[in-house]
Design a protein around this motif. Structure first.
Motif, PDB file in Angstrom:
ATOM      1  N   ILE A 256     -18.342 -12.632   9.872  1.00  6.12           N
ATOM      2  CA  ILE A 256     -17.942 -11.783   8.755  1.00  6.12           C
ATOM      3  C   ILE A 256     -18.843 -12.112   7.570  1.00  6.12           C
ATOM      4  CG2 ILE A 256     -16.177 -13.402   7.922  1.00  6.12           C
ATOM      5  CD1 ILE A 256     -15.620  -9.642   8.045  1.00  6.12           C
ATOM      6  N   SER A 257     -19.335 -11.121   6.902  1.00  4.67           N
ATOM      7  CA  SER A 257     -20.269 -11.332   5.804  1.00  4.67           C
ATOM      8  C   SER A 257     -19.551 -11.532   4.473  1.00  4.67           C
ATOM      9  CB  SER A 257     -21.219 -10.129   5.687  1.00  4.67           C
ATOM     10  OG  SER A 257     -22.061 -10.250   4.560  1.00  4.67           O
ATOM     11  N   GLY A 262     -14.901  -8.156   0.435  1.00  6.82           N
ATOM     12  CA  GLY A 262     -14.071  -9.346   0.264  1.00  6.82           C
ATOM     13  C   GLY A 262     -14.776 -10.517  -0.368  1.00  6.82           C
ATOM     14  N   GLY A 263     -16.109 -10.494  -0.391  1.00  4.17           N
ATOM     15  CA  GLY A 263     -16.865 -11.576  -0.998  1.00  4.17           C
ATOM     16  C   GLY A 263     -16.681 -12.906  -0.286  1.00  4.17           C
ATOM     17  N   LEU A 264     -16.885 -13.978  -1.013  1.00  7.82           N
ATOM     18  CA  LEU A 264     -16.811 -15.324  -0.451  1.00  7.82           C
ATOM     19  C   LEU A 264     -15.414 -15.679   0.031  1.00  7.82           C
ATOM     20  CD1 LEU A 264     -19.026 -17.166  -3.079  1.00  7.82           C
ATOM     21  CD2 LEU A 264     -19.629 -16.758  -0.690  1.00  7.82           C
ATOM     22  N   THR A 265     -14.400 -15.327  -0.749  1.00  9.32           N
ATOM     23  CA  THR A 265     -13.033 -15.685  -0.359  1.00  9.32           C
ATOM     24  C   THR A 265     -12.569 -14.873   0.843  1.00  9.32           C
ATOM     25  OG1 THR A 265     -12.148 -14.122  -1.993  1.00  9.32           O
ATOM     26  CG2 THR A 265     -12.403 -16.418  -2.683  1.00  9.32           C
ATOM     27  N   HIS A 270     -11.067 -14.628   6.639  1.00  5.23           N
ATOM     28  CA  HIS A 270     -11.229 -14.017   7.949  1.00  5.23           C
ATOM     29  C   HIS A 270     -11.652 -15.047   8.994  1.00  5.23           C
ATOM     30  CE1 HIS A 270     -11.205 -10.013   5.946  1.00  5.23           C
ATOM     31  NE2 HIS A 270     -10.806  -9.612   7.135  1.00  5.23           N
ATOM     32  N   ILE A 271     -12.550 -15.920   8.628  1.00  2.01           N
ATOM     33  CA  ILE A 271     -13.024 -16.930   9.582  1.00  2.01           C
ATOM     34  C   ILE A 271     -11.901 -17.891   9.938  1.00  2.01           C
ATOM     35  CG2 ILE A 271     -14.494 -18.987   9.756  1.00  2.01           C
ATOM     36  CD1 ILE A 271     -16.734 -17.331   8.512  1.00  2.01           C
TER      37      ILE A 271
END
Length: 328
Positions: A256-257, A262-265, A270-271
């Motif tokens: 997931i990028s 969603g940006g960094l958070t 997701h991860i």
């Protein structure tokens, strides 16, 4: 494609080390089973040119159990590239990380003007080149090879620049499978890194079906990329592949990028959720894309899949992955 004799000549020195020991320590082909707690083996993708001993140590400490990287057949004719590949294997082995090696060409397997018997002959010659490179990799580094993955996203023109895959892929891969018969006894082989899961009627399913007779004796598992898929879809994919082809399904790319909405958070959340739920996926191997951001990606999304940023600083996704891997 490339000068095969030059490839073999250039590879003699690079691939002469420890061949007997490597073959003796190769892992059995029937290894694709969930561990005693029903968890998948989880690794992460790295790039050969940026993979160092320090990175390998970080990856191991975070809880990953292997790394995935590519070896390009057409590049292996140069001593500089061979040295780079050797250094990547050395870094992985030093950290105790087996390598899932994805082997393919980055250029067309045939001349643009070729057709008919001439084209088919070139495809079979290219297959010999690929199996020769695989044989060299296994001979030199087999004690640290988790598996060989044949190709990457062959249903996409970007990764199959050889014309119509419906007609060229079966001829080429049937020849590859024939050339791997002896080698396959000593090392697991998976294929074919499909961009989409081989669900009924998809292009990836058609390509897999086109070499079904060969693949049954050539690959130990079907590998695909699961971007955007949810738990139910992954479970269904595993059931379909097992039912139709009698093989387990492996996810050799999921990620997931942080370059999206969603940006960094969002990436971190997701991860963490994906890895915490891996027990229910019925998937014995998962490779996370990717370890570090890519500076030359074509857009923000493509540049920001890493658990680390382009300079090597940890993103929130790193901590999320490490927590999930430690908690199960």
């Amino acid at each position: 494609m490339i000068a095969f004799k030059a490839l073999v000549k250039a590879g003699v020195v690079a691939f002469c080390i420890c061949s007997a020991a490597a073959r003796g320590q190769a892992q059995p082909s029937g290894q694709w089973k969930l561990d005693s707690e029903g968890l998948a083996k989880v690794g992460t993708q790295v790039k050969v040119e940026r993979f160092t001993s320090a990175a390998a140590t970080q990856i191991k400490a975070a809880g990953f159990s292997f790394v995935r990287f590519g070896v390009w057949v057409n590049a292996m004719q140069t001593a500089a590239y061979q040295k780079r590949v050797g250094a990547a294997f050395a870094a992985a082995q030093e950290a105790g990380l087996p390598v899932l090696v994805t082997v393919r060409s980055t250029i067309s397997l045939v001349l643009p003007s070729s057709n008919g018997s001439a084209r088919n002959a070139q495809l079979r010659d290219a297959a010999k080149q690929l199996t020769s490179v695989i044989g060299g990799v296994v001979s030199a580094y087999g004690n640290n090879v988790l598996a060989i993955e044949l190709w990457n996203e062959p249903e996409l023109t970007t990764y199959w620049p050889t014309g119509n895959a419906d007609t060229t892929f079966p001829i080429y891969m049937q020849a590859v499978c024939a050339g791997l018969k002896t080698l396959h006894k000593s090392i697991p082989v998976v294929g074919f890194g499909f961009a989409t899961v081989p669900a009924r009627g998809t292009q990836s399913d058609k390509l897999l079906e086109s070499i079904r007779g060969s693949s049954a004796h050539c690959i130990d598992a079907v590998s695909y990329h699961a971007y955007g898929m949810n738990e139910l879809q992954i479970q269904q994919a595993s059931r379909y592949i097992r039912s139709r082809y009698g093989l387990p399904a492996l996810i050799t790319e999921w990620g997931i990028s942080s370059g999206g909405k969603g940006g960094l958070t969002g990436q971190a959340a997701h991860i963490n959720s994906f890895l915490m739920g891996r027990q229910s996926l019925n998937t014995p191997l998962i490779s996370i894309y990717e370890w570090q951001d890519t500076v030359n990606g074509k857009n923000a999304r493509e540049r920001n899949f890493g658990l680390l940023d382009a300079l090597g600083a940890r993103k929130p996704a790193f901590g999320a992955a490490a927590i999930a891997l430690r908690n199960q």
